[in-house]
Design a protein around this motif. Structure first.
Motif, mmCIF file in Angstrom:
data_model
loop_
_atom_site.group_PDB
_atom_site.id
_atom_site.type_symbol
_atom_site.label_atom_id
_atom_site.label_comp_id
_atom_site.label_asym_id
_atom_site.label_seq_id
_atom_site.Cartn_x
_atom_site.Cartn_y
_atom_site.Cartn_z
ATOM 1 N N ALA A 182 0.841 -1.212 0.000
ATOM 2 C CA ALA A 182 0.000 0.000 0.000
ATOM 3 C C ALA A 182 0.869 1.252 0.000
ATOM 4 C CB ALA A 182 -0.935 -0.013 1.207
ATOM 5 N N ASP A 183 1.919 1.252 0.829
ATOM 6 C CA ASP A 183 2.821 2.406 0.888
ATOM 7 C C ASP A 183 3.470 2.651 -0.469
ATOM 8 O OD1 ASP A 183 2.249 2.704 3.515
ATOM 9 O OD2 ASP A 183 4.136 1.846 4.268
ATOM 10 N N TYR A 184 3.730 1.579 -1.181
ATOM 11 C CA TYR A 184 4.388 1.708 -2.487
ATOM 12 C C TYR A 184 3.433 2.308 -3.508
ATOM 13 C CZ TYR A 184 7.568 0.502 -6.268
ATOM 14 O OH TYR A 184 8.434 0.562 -7.313
ATOM 15 N N GLY A 185 2.141 2.127 -3.228
ATOM 16 C CA GLY A 185 1.135 2.687 -4.137
ATOM 17 C C GLY A 185 0.671 1.716 -5.209
ATOM 18 N N VAL A 186 0.762 0.403 -4.934
ATOM 19 C CA VAL A 186 0.330 -0.564 -5.946
ATOM 20 C C VAL A 186 -1.182 -0.455 -6.173
ATOM 21 C CG1 VAL A 186 2.186 -2.188 -5.384
ATOM 22 C CG2 VAL A 186 -0.053 -2.428 -4.283
ATOM 23 N N LYS A 187 -1.630 -0.849 -7.338
ATOM 24 C CA LYS A 187 -3.061 -0.850 -7.658
ATOM 25 C C LYS A 187 -3.658 -2.247 -7.511
ATOM 26 C CE LYS A 187 -2.861 3.462 -8.789
ATOM 27 N NZ LYS A 187 -2.814 4.267 -7.546
ATOM 28 N N LEU A 188 -2.777 -3.253 -7.544
ATOM 29 C CA LEU A 188 -3.203 -4.631 -7.338
ATOM 30 C C LEU A 188 -2.334 -5.240 -6.252
ATOM 31 C CD1 LEU A 188 -3.517 -6.145 -10.933
ATOM 32 C CD2 LEU A 188 -5.384 -5.739 -9.326
ATOM 33 N N SER A 189 -2.969 -5.975 -5.355
ATOM 34 C CA SER A 189 -2.203 -6.742 -4.378
ATOM 35 C C SER A 189 -2.777 -8.155 -4.410
ATOM 36 C CB SER A 189 -2.331 -6.114 -3.002
ATOM 37 O OG SER A 189 -1.409 -6.706 -2.117
ATOM 38 N N GLY A 190 -2.458 -8.976 -3.437
ATOM 39 C CA GLY A 190 -3.016 -10.327 -3.494
ATOM 40 C C GLY A 190 -2.282 -11.294 -2.593
ATOM 41 N N CYS A 191 -2.331 -12.560 -2.960
ATOM 42 C CA CYS A 191 -1.660 -13.580 -2.167
ATOM 43 C C CYS A 191 -1.122 -14.681 -3.069
ATOM 44 C CB CYS A 191 -2.587 -14.150 -1.087
ATOM 45 S SG CYS A 191 -4.275 -14.482 -1.616
ATOM 46 N N THR A 192 -0.144 -15.386 -2.539
ATOM 47 C CA THR A 192 0.587 -16.387 -3.316
ATOM 48 C C THR A 192 0.775 -17.649 -2.488
ATOM 49 O OG1 THR A 192 1.873 -14.602 -4.350
ATOM 50 C CG2 THR A 192 2.785 -16.835 -4.517
ATOM 51 N N VAL A 193 0.476 -18.806 -3.075
ATOM 52 C CA VAL A 193 0.855 -20.081 -2.449
ATOM 53 C C VAL A 193 2.020 -20.630 -3.267
ATOM 54 C CG1 VAL A 193 0.148 -22.431 -1.864
ATOM 55 C CG2 VAL A 193 -1.512 -20.565 -1.706
ATOM 56 N N HIS A 194 3.082 -21.011 -2.556
ATOM 57 C CA HIS A 194 4.274 -21.477 -3.274
ATOM 58 C C HIS A 194 4.947 -22.624 -2.520
ATOM 59 C CE1 HIS A 194 7.131 -19.439 -0.431
ATOM 60 N NE2 HIS A 194 6.105 -18.636 -0.252
ATOM 61 N N PHE A 195 5.745 -23.394 -3.263
ATOM 62 C CA PHE A 195 6.596 -24.375 -2.598
ATOM 63 C C PHE A 195 7.731 -23.622 -1.925
ATOM 64 C CE2 PHE A 195 4.796 -27.371 -5.831
ATOM 65 C CZ PHE A 195 4.233 -28.256 -4.914
ATOM 66 N N VAL A 196 8.241 -24.173 -0.830
ATOM 67 C CA VAL A 196 9.214 -23.436 -0.022
ATOM 68 C C VAL A 196 10.648 -23.767 -0.420
ATOM 69 C CG1 VAL A 196 10.152 -23.249 2.335
ATOM 70 C CG2 VAL A 196 7.686 -23.097 1.934
ATOM 71 N N GLU A 197 11.407 -22.691 -0.656
ATOM 72 C CA GLU A 197 12.853 -22.793 -0.825
ATOM 73 C C GLU A 197 13.487 -22.093 0.371
ATOM 74 O OE1 GLU A 197 13.603 -20.879 -4.528
ATOM 75 O OE2 GLU A 197 13.339 -22.724 -5.687
ATOM 76 N N GLU A 198 14.852 -22.106 0.390
ATOM 77 C CA GLU A 198 15.502 -21.583 1.598
ATOM 78 C C GLU A 198 15.328 -20.089 1.827
ATOM 79 O OE1 GLU A 198 19.381 -22.920 2.674
ATOM 80 O OE2 GLU A 198 18.981 -24.839 1.681
ATOM 81 N N GLN A 199 15.332 -19.290 0.747
ATOM 82 C CA GLN A 199 15.173 -17.846 0.954
ATOM 83 C C GLN A 199 13.748 -17.557 1.403
ATOM 84 O OE1 GLN A 199 16.382 -19.119 -1.821
ATOM 85 N NE2 GLN A 199 18.478 -18.357 -1.981
ATOM 86 N N LEU A 200 13.630 -16.480 2.175
ATOM 87 C CA LEU A 200 12.329 -16.081 2.710
ATOM 88 C C LEU A 200 11.309 -15.835 1.587
ATOM 89 C CD1 LEU A 200 10.744 -15.032 5.259
ATOM 90 C CD2 LEU A 200 11.604 -12.755 4.642
ATOM 91 N N ASP A 201 10.122 -16.397 1.738
ATOM 92 C CA ASP A 201 9.016 -16.176 0.799
ATOM 93 C C ASP A 201 9.426 -16.359 -0.664
ATOM 94 O OD1 ASP A 201 7.257 -15.614 2.907
ATOM 95 O OD2 ASP A 201 7.932 -13.530 2.983
ATOM 96 N N SER A 202 10.169 -17.453 -0.911
ATOM 97 C CA SER A 202 10.523 -17.725 -2.309
ATOM 98 C C SER A 202 10.289 -19.193 -2.612
ATOM 99 C CB SER A 202 11.982 -17.360 -2.575
ATOM 100 O OG SER A 202 12.814 -18.358 -2.043
#
Ligand code: GRF
Length: 228
Positions: free
Chosen positions: A125-145
């Motif tokens: 929101a602070d960045y000013g995006v017009k679309l946001s959302g959510c993601t389901v992903h398989f987990v790798e070692e880096q955070l949220d990737s």
């Protein structure tokens, strides 16, 4: 399929799994709920649903690996085949991830790879995006990737209170996360490099209709099936 759910807080996503299981659209058995926060409300939800719990304050362990080893021991005993991170607010150690490689999922309240980390909704929101959302992903070692399984997008009206955007995102999380797990249960997720390919169902599928009122307008890809 037996699944273990890791959580640190409210556990509304755990509740969504419980509800979808009861509705008969998610063919998975939640065999264990684990937490690094013994006060997490999600543990109460697990108790109420008769799901065994394990909770320990991670600060009582000398390092991340030791804590994760303790979790691994109980998870192995439970015979869980899939680990579902549902608001689990800690990074997992490398040995834990290796042990369950390709069998750990996470959900994050942004359209990854944008805005990983805590407070993603406010950051977007602070960045000013017009679309946001959510993601389901398989987990790798880096955070949220890790390879993306499903994403849902919602509009972010200018100057909207991020709490409202978060509510809208949560409502979708509770649909896309059980859907992603059900696809895995059905053996329909194939990983090719970074691409997660959803293979056709052997059963004819009816798709869920989007709700088009202003507060819940959304776009999900791949589309949700009926019941989700
Ligand atoms: C969700 O917004 C999820 O995307 C993030 O943590 C939150 C967990 O919410 N990873 P809950 O504990 O499931 O209610």
């Amino acid at each position: 399929m037996k699944i273990a759910v890791l959580l640190s807080g409210s556990g509304s996503n755990l509740q969504a799994f419980i509800d979808k299981q009861h509705e008969g659209v998610l063919n998975a058995e939640i065999v264990l709920a684990l937490s690094n926060n013994p006060d997490a409300y999600g543990l109460k939800r697990a108790d109420a649903a008769g799901i065994p719990t394990w909770a320990q304050d991670h600060r009582r362990y000398s390092c991340r690996e030791k804590f994760d080893q303790a979790m691994l021991a109980v998870i192995k005993k439970s015979e869980a085949e899939l680990i579902v991170l549902a608001g689990y607010m800690r990074l997992l150690s490398t040995p834990f991830i290796k042990e369950f490689e390709g069998r750990i999922m996470n959900i994050h309240p942004s359209l990854l790879p944008a805005f990983p980390g805590a407070k993603a909704v406010a950051a977007a929101a602070d960045y000013g995006v017009k679309l946001s959302g959510c993601t389901v992903h398989f987990v790798e070692e880096q955070l949220d990737s890790g390879p993306v399984i499903i994403q849902a997008a919602v509009p972010v009206p200018v100057a909207e209170d991020p709490k409202l955007t978060l509510e809208r995102i949560h409502r979708l999380e509770h649909r896309i996360y059980p859907q992603a797990v059900q696809w895995l249960v059905e053996g329909r997720l194939k990983l090719e490099g970074r691409q997660v390919i959803l293979t056709e169902s052997s059963q004819p599928k009816v798709f869920a209709r989007p709700d088009y009122d202003l507060n819940s307008q959304w776009l999900v890809f791949p589309p949700l099936e009926q019941g989700f």
